[in-house]
Design a protein around this motif. Structure first.
Motif, PDB file in Angstrom:
ATOM      1  N   PRO A  64      36.924  23.402  84.166  1.00  0.00           N
ATOM      2  CA  PRO A  64      37.154  23.897  82.489  1.00  0.00           C
ATOM      3  C   PRO A  64      37.398  23.744  81.567  1.00  0.00           C
ATOM      4  O   PRO A  64      36.394  23.607  80.470  1.00  0.00           O
ATOM      5  CB  PRO A  64      37.594  25.493  82.720  1.00  0.00           C
ATOM      6  CG  PRO A  64      38.229  25.956  84.162  1.00  0.00           C
ATOM      7  CD  PRO A  64      38.188  24.368  85.028  1.00  0.00           C
ATOM      8  N   ARG A  65      38.665  22.637  81.618  1.00  0.00           N
ATOM      9  CA  ARG A  65      38.870  21.676  80.957  1.00  0.00           C
ATOM     10  C   ARG A  65      38.224  20.727  80.467  1.00  0.00           C
ATOM     11  O   ARG A  65      37.753  20.639  79.237  1.00  0.00           O
ATOM     12  CB  ARG A  65      40.249  21.627  80.840  1.00  0.00           C
ATOM     13  CG  ARG A  65      40.667  20.568  79.980  1.00  0.00           C
ATOM     14  CD  ARG A  65      41.848  19.966  80.032  1.00  0.00           C
ATOM     15  NE  ARG A  65      42.390  18.747  79.019  1.00  0.00           N
ATOM     16  CZ  ARG A  65      44.208  18.563  79.359  1.00  0.00           C
ATOM     17  NH1 ARG A  65      44.719  19.192  79.714  1.00  0.00           N
ATOM     18  NH2 ARG A  65      43.930  18.011  78.038  1.00  0.00           N
ATOM     19  N   THR A  66      37.736  20.560  81.420  1.00  0.00           N
ATOM     20  CA  THR A  66      36.877  19.183  81.184  1.00  0.00           C
ATOM     21  C   THR A  66      34.942  19.711  80.673  1.00  0.00           C
ATOM     22  O   THR A  66      34.098  19.141  79.729  1.00  0.00           O
ATOM     23  CB  THR A  66      36.188  18.647  82.505  1.00  0.00           C
ATOM     24  OG1 THR A  66      37.880  17.661  83.131  1.00  0.00           O
ATOM     25  CG2 THR A  66      34.707  17.647  82.311  1.00  0.00           C
ATOM     26  N   VAL A  67      34.646  20.820  80.479  1.00  0.00           N
ATOM     27  CA  VAL A  67      33.152  21.807  80.463  1.00  0.00           C
ATOM     28  C   VAL A  67      33.632  21.348  79.789  1.00  0.00           C
ATOM     29  O   VAL A  67      32.705  21.356  78.147  1.00  0.00           O
ATOM     30  CB  VAL A  67      33.047  22.949  81.761  1.00  0.00           C
ATOM     31  CG1 VAL A  67      32.218  23.585  80.951  1.00  0.00           C
ATOM     32  CG2 VAL A  67      32.660  22.217  83.178  1.00  0.00           C
ATOM     33  N   ALA A  68      35.123  22.965  78.752  1.00  0.00           N
ATOM     34  CA  ALA A  68      35.057  23.372  77.286  1.00  0.00           C
ATOM     35  C   ALA A  68      35.007  21.738  76.803  1.00  0.00           C
ATOM     36  O   ALA A  68      34.224  22.163  75.407  1.00  0.00           O
ATOM     37  CB  ALA A  68      36.254  23.828  77.966  1.00  0.00           C
TER      38      ALA A  68
ATOM     39  N   LEU B 263      32.561  20.822  73.712  1.00  0.00           N
ATOM     40  CA  LEU B 263      32.334  20.277  72.381  1.00  0.00           C
ATOM     41  C   LEU B 263      32.227  19.297  71.204  1.00  0.00           C
ATOM     42  O   LEU B 263      32.511  19.148  71.207  1.00  0.00           O
ATOM     43  CB  LEU B 263      33.801  21.330  71.819  1.00  0.00           C
ATOM     44  CG  LEU B 263      34.496  22.948  72.114  1.00  0.00           C
ATOM     45  CD1 LEU B 263      35.365  23.058  72.160  1.00  0.00           C
ATOM     46  CD2 LEU B 263      33.261  23.711  70.833  1.00  0.00           C
ATOM     47  N   GLY B 264      31.884  18.603  72.918  1.00  0.00           N
ATOM     48  CA  GLY B 264      31.866  17.362  72.538  1.00  0.00           C
ATOM     49  C   GLY B 264      33.216  16.268  71.694  1.00  0.00           C
ATOM     50  O   GLY B 264      32.952  15.170  71.213  1.00  0.00           O
ATOM     51  N   LEU B 265      34.190  16.569  72.650  1.00  0.00           N
ATOM     52  CA  LEU B 265      35.448  15.951  72.327  1.00  0.00           C
ATOM     53  C   LEU B 265      35.206  15.470  73.984  1.00  0.00           C
ATOM     54  O   LEU B 265      34.972  15.165  74.753  1.00  0.00           O
ATOM     55  CB  LEU B 265      36.351  17.291  72.720  1.00  0.00           C
ATOM     56  CG  LEU B 265      36.217  17.767  71.724  1.00  0.00           C
ATOM     57  CD1 LEU B 265      37.623  19.631  72.211  1.00  0.00           C
ATOM     58  CD2 LEU B 265      36.493  17.486  70.145  1.00  0.00           C
ATOM     59  N   PRO B 266      36.190  14.311  73.597  1.00  0.00           N
ATOM     60  CA  PRO B 266      36.007  13.053  74.307  1.00  0.00           C
ATOM     61  C   PRO B 266      36.641  13.823  75.738  1.00  0.00           C
ATOM     62  O   PRO B 266      37.295  14.232  75.402  1.00  0.00           O
ATOM     63  CB  PRO B 266      37.379  11.771  73.439  1.00  0.00           C
ATOM     64  CG  PRO B 266      37.979  12.565  72.454  1.00  0.00           C
ATOM     65  CD  PRO B 266      36.541  13.490  72.336  1.00  0.00           C
ATOM     66  N   ALA B 267      36.826  12.411  77.123  1.00  0.00           N
ATOM     67  CA  ALA B 267      37.440  13.760  77.937  1.00  0.00           C
ATOM     68  C   ALA B 267      39.333  13.165  77.656  1.00  0.00           C
ATOM     69  O   ALA B 267      39.475  12.384  76.976  1.00  0.00           O
ATOM     70  CB  ALA B 267      37.032  12.182  78.767  1.00  0.00           C
ATOM     71  N   ALA B 268      40.024  14.045  78.463  1.00  0.00           N
ATOM     72  CA  ALA B 268      41.339  13.911  77.699  1.00  0.00           C
ATOM     73  C   ALA B 268      42.163  12.930  79.309  1.00  0.00           C
ATOM     74  O   ALA B 268      41.764  13.390  80.389  1.00  0.00           O
ATOM     75  CB  ALA B 268      42.151  15.386  78.175  1.00  0.00           C
TER      76      ALA B 268
END
Length: 111
Positions: free
Chosen positions: A98-102, A106-111
């Protein structure tokens, strides 16, 4: 990737369109609730679904209508719950966290 998001949201929006046409024919989001044709008050999840689908359609009249069905706090809770459920469903469909999908939505880079 975005095709799956569009397809998922189109399913949600199409179901809300059907509900809206049902609401218009029955006089409200809850339809008839009892004898004499009284309508019941919409619950926070109905309000959240209507609000989010109206935002996606950029329909200010429907946004204002849905926002008036419940308190701002209840609407916020419902929208949050809808977002969580949508991310979880999309994560299962993609077989990702879910973190990756969220972050991706939102167009955020992978954590």
């Amino acid at each position: 990737m975005w095709d799956r998001v569009r397809k998922s949201w189109s399913k949600v929006l199409n179901s809300s369109d059907r509900e809206r046409s049902d609401e218009q024919s029955t006089g409200g989001p809850g339809g008839t609730g009892g004898p004499g044709g009284e309508t019941r008050a919409p619950n926070l999840f109905e309000a959240a679904a209507a609000y989010v689908s109206a935002c996606a359609d950029d329909d200010q009249d429907r946004i204002d209508e849905a926002a008036g069905w419940v308190s701002p706090e209840a609407l916020s809770f419902g929208v949050n719950e809808l977002a969580c459920r949508a991310v979880i469903a999309l994560a299962r469909e993609r077989d990702e966290s879910p973190r990756t999908v969220a972050r991706d939505l939102l167009g955020l880079p992978a954590a």
